[in-house]
Design a protein around this motif. Structure first.
Motif, PDB file in Angstrom:
ATOM      1  N   GLY A  32       0.279  -3.263 -16.278  1.00  0.00           N
ATOM      2  CA  GLY A  32      -0.312  -3.373 -14.992  1.00  0.00           C
ATOM      3  C   GLY A  32       0.534  -4.544 -14.235  1.00  0.00           C
ATOM      4  N   ARG A  33       1.264  -5.476 -14.935  1.00  0.00           N
ATOM      5  CA  ARG A  33       2.146  -6.323 -14.150  1.00  0.00           C
ATOM      6  C   ARG A  33       3.436  -5.472 -13.544  1.00  0.00           C
ATOM      7  N   LEU A  34       3.938  -4.577 -14.103  1.00  0.00           N
ATOM      8  CA  LEU A  34       4.998  -3.889 -13.871  1.00  0.00           C
ATOM      9  C   LEU A  34       4.492  -3.205 -12.300  1.00  0.00           C
ATOM     10  N   ASN A  35       3.176  -2.457 -12.384  1.00  0.00           N
ATOM     11  CA  ASN A  35       2.727  -1.770 -11.296  1.00  0.00           C
ATOM     12  C   ASN A  35       2.613  -2.836 -10.046  1.00  0.00           C
ATOM     13  N   LEU A  36       2.170  -4.105 -10.433  1.00  0.00           N
ATOM     14  CA  LEU A  36       1.979  -5.179  -9.242  1.00  0.00           C
ATOM     15  C   LEU A  36       3.035  -5.335  -8.710  1.00  0.00           C
ATOM     16  N   ARG A  37       4.151  -5.354  -9.912  1.00  0.00           N
ATOM     17  CA  ARG A  37       5.523  -6.218  -9.051  1.00  0.00           C
ATOM     18  C   ARG A  37       5.959  -4.919  -8.345  1.00  0.00           C
ATOM     19  N   GLY A  38       6.162  -3.455  -8.645  1.00  0.00           N
ATOM     20  CA  GLY A  38       6.203  -2.537  -8.011  1.00  0.00           C
ATOM     21  C   GLY A  38       5.650  -2.276  -6.582  1.00  0.00           C
ATOM     22  N   ALA A  39       4.386  -2.590  -6.585  1.00  0.00           N
ATOM     23  CA  ALA A  39       3.606  -2.770  -5.423  1.00  0.00           C
ATOM     24  C   ALA A  39       4.042  -3.552  -4.263  1.00  0.00           C
ATOM     25  N   LEU A  40       4.108  -4.930  -4.739  1.00  0.00           N
ATOM     26  CA  LEU A  40       4.582  -6.037  -3.974  1.00  0.00           C
ATOM     27  C   LEU A  40       5.954  -5.725  -3.369  1.00  0.00           C
ATOM     28  N   GLU A  41       6.823  -5.226  -4.127  1.00  0.00           N
ATOM     29  CA  GLU A  41       8.143  -5.030  -3.909  1.00  0.00           C
ATOM     30  C   GLU A  41       8.175  -3.845  -2.482  1.00  0.00           C
ATOM     31  N   ALA A  42       7.290  -2.960  -2.784  1.00  0.00           N
ATOM     32  CA  ALA A  42       7.021  -1.634  -1.813  1.00  0.00           C
ATOM     33  C   ALA A  42       6.793  -2.203  -0.368  1.00  0.00           C
ATOM     34  N   GLY A  43       5.644  -3.272  -0.571  1.00  0.00           N
ATOM     35  CA  GLY A  43       5.147  -3.531   0.988  1.00  0.00           C
ATOM     36  C   GLY A  43       4.012  -4.645   0.564  1.00  0.00           C
ATOM     37  N   GLU A  44       3.064  -4.445   1.395  1.00  0.00           N
ATOM     38  CA  GLU A  44       1.693  -5.209   1.213  1.00  0.00           C
ATOM     39  C   GLU A  44       0.585  -4.364   0.591  1.00  0.00           C
ATOM     40  N   VAL A  45      -0.149  -4.967  -0.265  1.00  0.00           N
ATOM     41  CA  VAL A  45      -0.984  -4.137  -0.962  1.00  0.00           C
ATOM     42  C   VAL A  45      -2.378  -5.135  -0.318  1.00  0.00           C
ATOM     43  N   VAL A  46      -2.988  -4.110   0.240  1.00  0.00           N
ATOM     44  CA  VAL A  46      -4.340  -4.517   1.158  1.00  0.00           C
ATOM     45  C   VAL A  46      -5.555  -4.108   0.272  1.00  0.00           C
ATOM     46  N   LEU A  47      -6.435  -5.140   0.123  1.00  0.00           N
ATOM     47  CA  LEU A  47      -7.716  -4.814  -0.465  1.00  0.00           C
ATOM     48  C   LEU A  47      -8.796  -4.759   0.430  1.00  0.00           C
ATOM     49  N   ALA A  48      -9.571  -3.790   0.647  1.00  0.00           N
ATOM     50  CA  ALA A  48     -10.655  -3.525   1.382  1.00  0.00           C
ATOM     51  C   ALA A  48     -12.018  -3.099   0.870  1.00  0.00           C
ATOM     52  N   ASP A  49     -13.258  -3.789   1.320  1.00  0.00           N
ATOM     53  CA  ASP A  49     -14.198  -3.304   0.702  1.00  0.00           C
ATOM     54  C   ASP A  49     -14.646  -1.920   1.297  1.00  0.00           C
ATOM     55  N   ILE A  50     -15.482  -1.346   0.532  1.00  0.00           N
ATOM     56  CA  ILE A  50     -16.016   0.165   1.037  1.00  0.00           C
ATOM     57  C   ILE A  50     -16.602   0.140   2.277  1.00  0.00           C
ATOM     58  N   ASP A  51     -17.371  -0.931   2.647  1.00  0.00           N
ATOM     59  CA  ASP A  51     -18.091  -1.080   3.828  1.00  0.00           C
ATOM     60  C   ASP A  51     -17.242  -1.145   5.191  1.00  0.00           C
ATOM     61  N   ASP A  52     -15.963  -1.354   4.810  1.00  0.00           N
ATOM     62  CA  ASP A  52     -15.088  -1.581   5.833  1.00  0.00           C
ATOM     63  C   ASP A  52     -14.065  -0.340   6.121  1.00  0.00           C
ATOM     64  N   ILE A  53     -14.495   0.796   5.321  1.00  0.00           N
ATOM     65  CA  ILE A  53     -13.927   1.799   5.502  1.00  0.00           C
ATOM     66  C   ILE A  53     -14.783   3.180   6.336  1.00  0.00           C
ATOM     67  N   PRO A  54     -14.279   3.604   7.149  1.00  0.00           N
ATOM     68  CA  PRO A  54     -14.992   4.821   7.903  1.00  0.00           C
ATOM     69  C   PRO A  54     -15.544   6.029   6.723  1.00  0.00           C
ATOM     70  N   PRO A  55     -16.638   6.209   6.876  1.00  0.00           N
ATOM     71  CA  PRO A  55     -17.329   7.142   5.710  1.00  0.00           C
ATOM     72  C   PRO A  55     -16.747   8.426   5.680  1.00  0.00           C
ATOM     73  N   ASP A  56     -16.004   8.914   6.618  1.00  0.00           N
ATOM     74  CA  ASP A  56     -15.264  10.236   6.250  1.00  0.00           C
ATOM     75  C   ASP A  56     -13.944  10.213   5.866  1.00  0.00           C
ATOM     76  N   THR A  57     -13.366   9.045   5.516  1.00  0.00           N
ATOM     77  CA  THR A  57     -12.055   8.722   5.058  1.00  0.00           C
ATOM     78  C   THR A  57     -11.907   9.222   3.891  1.00  0.00           C
ATOM     79  N   VAL A  58     -10.743  10.042   3.646  1.00  0.00           N
ATOM     80  CA  VAL A  58     -10.352  10.593   2.380  1.00  0.00           C
ATOM     81  C   VAL A  58      -9.827   9.780   1.435  1.00  0.00           C
ATOM     82  N   LEU A  59     -10.543   9.293   0.173  1.00  0.00           N
ATOM     83  CA  LEU A  59      -9.956   8.343  -0.906  1.00  0.00           C
ATOM     84  C   LEU A  59      -9.410   9.350  -1.815  1.00  0.00           C
ATOM     85  N   ILE A  60      -8.185   8.876  -2.604  1.00  0.00           N
ATOM     86  CA  ILE A  60      -7.724   9.404  -3.856  1.00  0.00           C
ATOM     87  C   ILE A  60      -7.803   8.565  -4.885  1.00  0.00           C
TER      88      ILE A  60
END
Length: 357
Positions: A32-60
């Motif tokens: 998990g820490r390896l993934n966290l480090r890789g994500a922070l090195e790649a750019g900004e990791v933004v956490l969003a609440d589901i209510d902030d996402i338009p309902p037709d947005t495709v999520l993977i």
């Protein structure tokens, strides 16, 4: 909750709390820490609440599939990006966000690396707020839709040993998940996975919304308690989640078999016997059933208070064994599908469905 960056500190808290909510599975905090480090090195990791996402947005869904204890298991952060590319190469719509498949020391970070690279949010609508053994269990009930075509991609394996492979599969959800599991087995035990594009409205209705935030809050409480040892860490967990301390003692016996991309076996501490299928499945004492998946059965190292997964626990290690009832967890739709619970029984040799409240 507005969109906000995941920092090194909040990411570490998510990993620590996620490891407890993994219930013995969900991968290691090291990965998990390896993934966290890789994500922070790649750019900004933004956490969003589901209510902030338009309902037709495709999520993977971002995931990792396999047997964590397999000796040759190897997945690198770039594999989590490659699986998204494979989906897009095979006609899947471009995602507007990523959801982790479950809580766990590493699995809670699934999807973070491609989200950072693509400038997309990680959405707090996990497929499940605890860890689970099969991909179908983490598919939010999609297997019940006869018209749904599951699209899944996998990548992983040690490149230097010639075990690396890539795979794309489309079909019925159970069949597609079985193919991914076979890929994990062939690659040395573990693959990164991207799967099951859905509308945000579906994830909102059937996912474990708020589970990532719960893991962060839990991890922060644990972090503050750790300087005072395992008993205080346990108290911080039970005060937050509820549940019960079962026993503190040395692991008398551990049996584990890695087969078909899974770990399964048992762990005995004093008079208490657990079975596991990646995650802890049952807990009994003197023939009495005390807890049954999806109840959270979990072990901590008694000295440090750090979570210990079924892949990591060792004979002779002094551990704290505790239980949190399922109704205290944030669970996805897959945990309410009894036909999926039936699959556990032949693996662990115990009745499951009749014990689920």
């Amino acid at each position: 909750m507005a969109k906000r960056p995941i920092t090194k500190e909040t990411g570490e808290a998510a990993i620590l709390g996620g490891a407890v909510l993994g219930g013995g599975g969900g991968g290691s905090m090291e990965k998990g820490r390896l993934n966290l480090r890789g994500a922070l090195e790649a750019g900004e990791v933004v956490l969003a609440d589901i209510d902030d996402i338009p309902p037709d947005t495709v999520l993977i869904t971002g995931s990792a599939v396999g047997a964590p204890a397999a000796a040759e298991a190897r997945v690198e952060p770039k594999d989590y990006v490659r699986v998204v590319e494979i989906l897009k190469e095979n006609g899947c719509p471009a995602p507007g966000g990523f959801i982790p498949n479950e809580c766990g020391g590493s699995s809670i970070t699934n999807g973070w690396v491609p989200a950072a690279l693509m400038g997309l949010p990680v959405v707090d609508a996990l497929c499940n707020g605890r860890a689970h053994p099969t991909g179908v269990m983490g598919s939010m009930g999609l297997h019940r839709d006869p018209g749904y075509v599951s699209r899944q991609s996998a990548a992983g394996g040690d490149r230097e040993k010639g075990l690396y492979l890539e795979l794309h599969v489309a079909g019925k959800l159970g069949s597609a998940s079985s193919m991914i599991r076979a890929a994990a087995d062939k690659s040395g035990g573990l693959v990164a996975v991207a799967r099951n594009p859905v509308a945000a409205s579906y994830a909102r209705a059937h996912g474990a919304c708020g589970a990532l935030r719960q893991a962060m809050d839990l991890g922060e409480r644990m972090r503050k308690a750790m300087p005072r040892g395992g008993d205080v860490v346990l108290a911080s967990i039970l005060n937050f989640l509820g549940g019960e301390h079962m026993v503190t003692g040395a692991v008398a016996r551990k049996e584990i078999v890695t087969r078909g991309g899974f770990d399964s076996g048992s762990v005995i501490v004093g008079d208490f016997e657990t079975t596991f299928w990646n995650e802890y499945m049952t807990l009994e004492s003197r023939g009495e059933r005390l807890a049954t998946f999806p109840d959270l059965i979990m072990t901590l190292d008694a000295g440090s208070g750090l979570p210990v997964t079924t892949a990591e626990v060792k004979e002779g290690q002094t551990v704290i064994l505790f239980v949190v009832p399922a109704d205290r967890l944030i669970l996805g739709e897959g945990m309410r599908c009894m036909e999926l619970m039936e699959e556990i029984e032949p693996v662990v040799g115990k009745k499951i469905v009749e014990y689920i409240r």
